[in-house]
Write a protein that holds these residues in place. Structure first.
Motif, PDB file in Angstrom:
ATOM      1  N   ASN A 190       0.819  -1.211   0.000  1.00  0.00           N
ATOM      2  CA  ASN A 190       0.000   0.000   0.000  1.00  0.00           C
ATOM      3  C   ASN A 190       0.851   1.259   0.000  1.00  0.00           C
ATOM      4  N   LYS A 191       1.966   1.219   0.748  1.00  0.00           N
ATOM      5  CA  LYS A 191       2.808   2.411   0.892  1.00  0.00           C
ATOM      6  C   LYS A 191       4.234   1.989   1.216  1.00  0.00           C
ATOM      7  N   VAL A 192       5.191   2.713   0.645  1.00  0.00           N
ATOM      8  CA  VAL A 192       6.604   2.496   0.954  1.00  0.00           C
ATOM      9  C   VAL A 192       7.163   3.787   1.530  1.00  0.00           C
ATOM     10  N   ASP A 193       7.745   3.720   2.722  1.00  0.00           N
ATOM     11  CA  ASP A 193       8.387   4.875   3.345  1.00  0.00           C
ATOM     12  C   ASP A 193       9.876   4.554   3.451  1.00  0.00           C
ATOM     13  N   ALA A 194      10.603   4.861   2.370  1.00  0.00           N
ATOM     14  CA  ALA A 194      12.027   4.509   2.303  1.00  0.00           C
ATOM     15  C   ALA A 194      12.831   5.219   3.387  1.00  0.00           C
ATOM     16  N   LYS A 195      12.478   6.455   3.681  1.00  0.00           N
ATOM     17  CA  LYS A 195      13.222   7.219   4.688  1.00  0.00           C
ATOM     18  C   LYS A 195      13.150   6.545   6.061  1.00  0.00           C
ATOM     19  N   ALA A 196      11.957   6.072   6.429  1.00  0.00           N
ATOM     20  CA  ALA A 196      11.772   5.409   7.722  1.00  0.00           C
ATOM     21  C   ALA A 196      12.039   3.904   7.645  1.00  0.00           C
ATOM     22  N   GLN A 197      12.321   3.404   6.443  1.00  0.00           N
ATOM     23  CA  GLN A 197      12.530   1.976   6.196  1.00  0.00           C
ATOM     24  C   GLN A 197      11.339   1.154   6.689  1.00  0.00           C
ATOM     25  N   LYS A 198      10.131   1.602   6.256  1.00  0.00           N
ATOM     26  CA  LYS A 198       8.891   0.916   6.619  1.00  0.00           C
ATOM     27  C   LYS A 198       8.038   0.732   5.375  1.00  0.00           C
ATOM     28  N   VAL A 199       7.178  -0.288   5.423  1.00  0.00           N
ATOM     29  CA  VAL A 199       6.274  -0.570   4.318  1.00  0.00           C
ATOM     30  C   VAL A 199       4.914  -0.963   4.897  1.00  0.00           C
ATOM     31  N   THR A 200       3.843  -0.474   4.256  1.00  0.00           N
ATOM     32  CA  THR A 200       2.493  -0.850   4.646  1.00  0.00           C
ATOM     33  C   THR A 200       2.015  -1.908   3.669  1.00  0.00           C
ATOM     34  N   ILE A 201       1.592  -3.055   4.199  1.00  0.00           N
ATOM     35  CA  ILE A 201       1.185  -4.182   3.366  1.00  0.00           C
ATOM     36  C   ILE A 201      -0.185  -4.691   3.809  1.00  0.00           C
ATOM     37  N   LYS A 202      -1.065  -4.887   2.815  1.00  0.00           N
ATOM     38  CA  LYS A 202      -2.334  -5.581   3.059  1.00  0.00           C
ATOM     39  C   LYS A 202      -2.017  -7.046   2.811  1.00  0.00           C
ATOM     40  N   HIS A 203      -2.042  -7.865   3.873  1.00  0.00           N
ATOM     41  CA  HIS A 203      -1.545  -9.235   3.761  1.00  0.00           C
ATOM     42  C   HIS A 203      -2.577 -10.281   4.140  1.00  0.00           C
ATOM     43  N   GLU A 204      -2.308 -11.503   3.663  1.00  0.00           N
ATOM     44  CA  GLU A 204      -3.083 -12.661   4.085  1.00  0.00           C
ATOM     45  C   GLU A 204      -2.631 -13.045   5.492  1.00  0.00           C
TER      46      GLU A 204
ATOM     47  N   ASP B 215       0.941 -16.057  13.924  1.00  0.00           N
ATOM     48  CA  ASP B 215      -0.411 -16.258  14.432  1.00  0.00           C
ATOM     49  C   ASP B 215      -1.222 -14.961  14.333  1.00  0.00           C
ATOM     50  N   MET B 216      -1.215 -14.366  13.126  1.00  0.00           N
ATOM     51  CA  MET B 216      -1.852 -13.076  12.902  1.00  0.00           C
ATOM     52  C   MET B 216      -2.846 -13.182  11.737  1.00  0.00           C
ATOM     53  N   PRO B 217      -4.069 -12.698  11.917  1.00  0.00           N
ATOM     54  CA  PRO B 217      -5.045 -12.767  10.832  1.00  0.00           C
ATOM     55  C   PRO B 217      -4.697 -11.796   9.699  1.00  0.00           C
ATOM     56  N   ALA B 218      -5.389 -11.952   8.575  1.00  0.00           N
ATOM     57  CA  ALA B 218      -5.209 -11.040   7.445  1.00  0.00           C
ATOM     58  C   ALA B 218      -5.590  -9.620   7.874  1.00  0.00           C
ATOM     59  N   MET B 219      -4.805  -8.643   7.449  1.00  0.00           N
ATOM     60  CA  MET B 219      -5.066  -7.233   7.773  1.00  0.00           C
ATOM     61  C   MET B 219      -4.096  -6.355   6.998  1.00  0.00           C
ATOM     62  N   THR B 220      -4.209  -5.066   7.182  1.00  0.00           N
ATOM     63  CA  THR B 220      -3.258  -4.105   6.619  1.00  0.00           C
ATOM     64  C   THR B 220      -2.459  -3.538   7.774  1.00  0.00           C
ATOM     65  N   MET B 221      -1.131  -3.560   7.640  1.00  0.00           N
ATOM     66  CA  MET B 221      -0.305  -3.053   8.729  1.00  0.00           C
ATOM     67  C   MET B 221       1.055  -2.583   8.238  1.00  0.00           C
ATOM     68  N   VAL B 222       1.744  -1.861   9.089  1.00  0.00           N
ATOM     69  CA  VAL B 222       3.075  -1.331   8.792  1.00  0.00           C
ATOM     70  C   VAL B 222       4.130  -2.278   9.350  1.00  0.00           C
ATOM     71  N   PHE B 223       5.134  -2.561   8.527  1.00  0.00           N
ATOM     72  CA  PHE B 223       6.256  -3.401   8.930  1.00  0.00           C
ATOM     73  C   PHE B 223       7.541  -2.603   8.780  1.00  0.00           C
ATOM     74  N   ARG B 224       8.521  -2.931   9.589  1.00  0.00           N
ATOM     75  CA  ARG B 224       9.885  -2.448   9.356  1.00  0.00           C
ATOM     76  C   ARG B 224      10.463  -3.289   8.230  1.00  0.00           C
ATOM     77  N   VAL B 225      11.485  -2.779   7.573  1.00  0.00           N
ATOM     78  CA  VAL B 225      12.192  -3.543   6.545  1.00  0.00           C
ATOM     79  C   VAL B 225      13.602  -3.778   7.062  1.00  0.00           C
ATOM     80  N   GLY B 226      13.956  -5.053   7.236  1.00  0.00           N
ATOM     81  CA  GLY B 226      15.239  -5.418   7.825  1.00  0.00           C
ATOM     82  C   GLY B 226      16.435  -5.008   6.990  1.00  0.00           C
ATOM     83  N   ASP B 227      16.358  -5.204   5.675  1.00  0.00           N
ATOM     84  CA  ASP B 227      17.458  -4.917   4.767  1.00  0.00           C
ATOM     85  C   ASP B 227      17.017  -3.815   3.806  1.00  0.00           C
ATOM     86  N   PRO B 228      17.673  -2.652   3.820  1.00  0.00           N
ATOM     87  CA  PRO B 228      17.276  -1.554   2.928  1.00  0.00           C
ATOM     88  C   PRO B 228      17.219  -1.954   1.447  1.00  0.00           C
ATOM     89  N   ALA B 229      17.989  -2.966   1.050  1.00  0.00           N
ATOM     90  CA  ALA B 229      17.959  -3.428  -0.346  1.00  0.00           C
ATOM     91  C   ALA B 229      16.586  -3.999  -0.709  1.00  0.00           C
TER      92      ALA B 229
END
Length: 95
Positions: free
Chosen positions: A33-47, A53-67
């Motif tokens: 949904n959204k990529v925030d390269a500066k904060a190294q975060k991504v918003t994903i609507k996931h299964e 043990d997490m249901p499907a939803m939309t949420m923000v994740f950190r990105v471990g490797d900037p690549a």
């Protein structure tokens, strides 16, 4: 005899570790949904994230490797691995 018991115990431990490692590397489908390269975060609507043990939803994740950010484009369908890294939900792999 004691040596044989240690070897059996070690083999069981390695098998359990390998099984856990396979579970941790399970890819989940999602849409970026959204990529925030500066904060190294991504918003994903996931299964469902079975390994977390997490249901499907939309949420923000950190990105471990900037690549990995280069593989993430808004609106694109992806398959990714998310894990808890230092207590934070983190995308650790993308394909």
């Amino acid at each position: 005899m004691k040596s044989a018991m240690i070897k059996i115990g070690l083999a069981a431990l390695l098998s359990a570790t390998a099984a856990f490692g396979a579970l941790a590397e399970e890819f989940t489908k999602g849409v970026v949904n959204k990529v925030d390269a500066k904060a190294q975060k991504v918003t994903i609507k996931h299964e469902e994230l079975k390994n977390l043990d997490m249901p499907a939803m939309t949420m923000v994740f950190r990105v471990g490797d900037p690549a990995l950010l280069e593989k993430l484009k808004e609106g694109s369908s992806i398959e990714f691995v998310a894990e808890r890294v230092n207590g934070k939900l983190t995308v650790t792999d993308v394909k």
